[in-house]
Design a protein around this motif. Structure first.
Motif, short mmCIF file in Angstrom:
data_model
loop_
_atom_site.label_atom_id
_atom_site.label_comp_id
_atom_site.label_asym_id
_atom_site.label_seq_id
_atom_site.Cartn_x
_atom_site.Cartn_y
_atom_site.Cartn_z
N GLY A 66 -7.18 -28.88 -37.93
CA GLY A 66 -6.99 -29.79 -36.64
C GLY A 66 -6.94 -31.54 -36.98
O GLY A 66 -7.21 -32.65 -35.87
N PHE A 117 -10.64 -20.47 -32.76
CA PHE A 117 -10.82 -21.97 -33.38
C PHE A 117 -9.44 -22.29 -33.52
O PHE A 117 -9.30 -23.63 -33.97
N ASP A 120 -9.43 -25.21 -30.42
CA ASP A 120 -10.14 -26.01 -30.68
C ASP A 120 -9.86 -27.53 -31.55
O ASP A 120 -9.23 -28.51 -31.36
N HIS A 121 -8.55 -26.81 -32.48
CA HIS A 121 -7.79 -26.93 -33.61
C HIS A 121 -6.76 -28.35 -32.35
O HIS A 121 -6.98 -29.09 -32.74
N ARG A 123 -7.12 -28.77 -29.19
CA ARG A 123 -7.61 -29.55 -28.17
C ARG A 123 -8.00 -30.80 -28.95
O ARG A 123 -7.95 -32.14 -28.14
N GLY A 124 -8.52 -30.81 -29.78
CA GLY A 124 -8.70 -32.28 -31.11
C GLY A 124 -7.64 -32.88 -31.06
O GLY A 124 -8.18 -33.59 -31.98
#
Length: 136
Positions: A66, A117, A120-121, A123-124
């Motif tokens: 990320g 996960f 999530d990477h 999205r960030g």
């Protein structure tokens, strides 16, 4: 490689040695070694990384956990797509082909089903995480 902590370099060296000593595989871990040519230095760099197999395609994900920038290995293969892959007990030359468009989107969606996960990477960060096919 610049910007990478020396302890990560040491951890990678140990992992690479363990991987090669165990016949280019680690039981229960989808791990491969990818060797790229440095885009500025011309040196060979070997990076251990997770891989995914989908529909007989060998894929790696340039998420860099990320990070806001693409990892060095991805920038290297973007400059020179000729790579060496060590996986599943073998070592061979391959061509790295970043996926694009609808193919990339479909692959990312399927990969996220297995590895949430990664969503999530994505999205960030603002950059799109590349999915790269390694073609023998």
């Amino acid at each position: 490689m610049t910007g990478v902590p020396s302890d990560l370099h040491e951890a990678n060296r140990k992992l690479i040695a363990e991987f090669r000593a165990s016949g280019r595989r680690l039981e229960g871990r989808p791990l491969l070694l990818l060797t790229t040519t440095g885009r500025r230095s011309g040196k060979s760099y070997t990076t251990p990384m997770m891989y995914v197999r989908l529909d007989d395609r060998l894929l790696v994900i340039a998420s860099a956990a990320g990070a806001p920038k693409h990892p060095d290995w991805y920038r290297n293969l973007a400059a020179d797509p000729a790579v060496t892959v060590e996986a599943d007990g073998e070592e061979y030359r391959a061509t790295a082909r970043p996926t694009t468009g609808a193919d990339r989107e479909a692959l990312f969606a399927r990969i996220v089903e297995q590895y949430p996960f990664l969503a999530d990477h994505q999205r960030g960060i603002e950059r799109q995480i590349p999915i790269v096919e390694l073609v023998r």
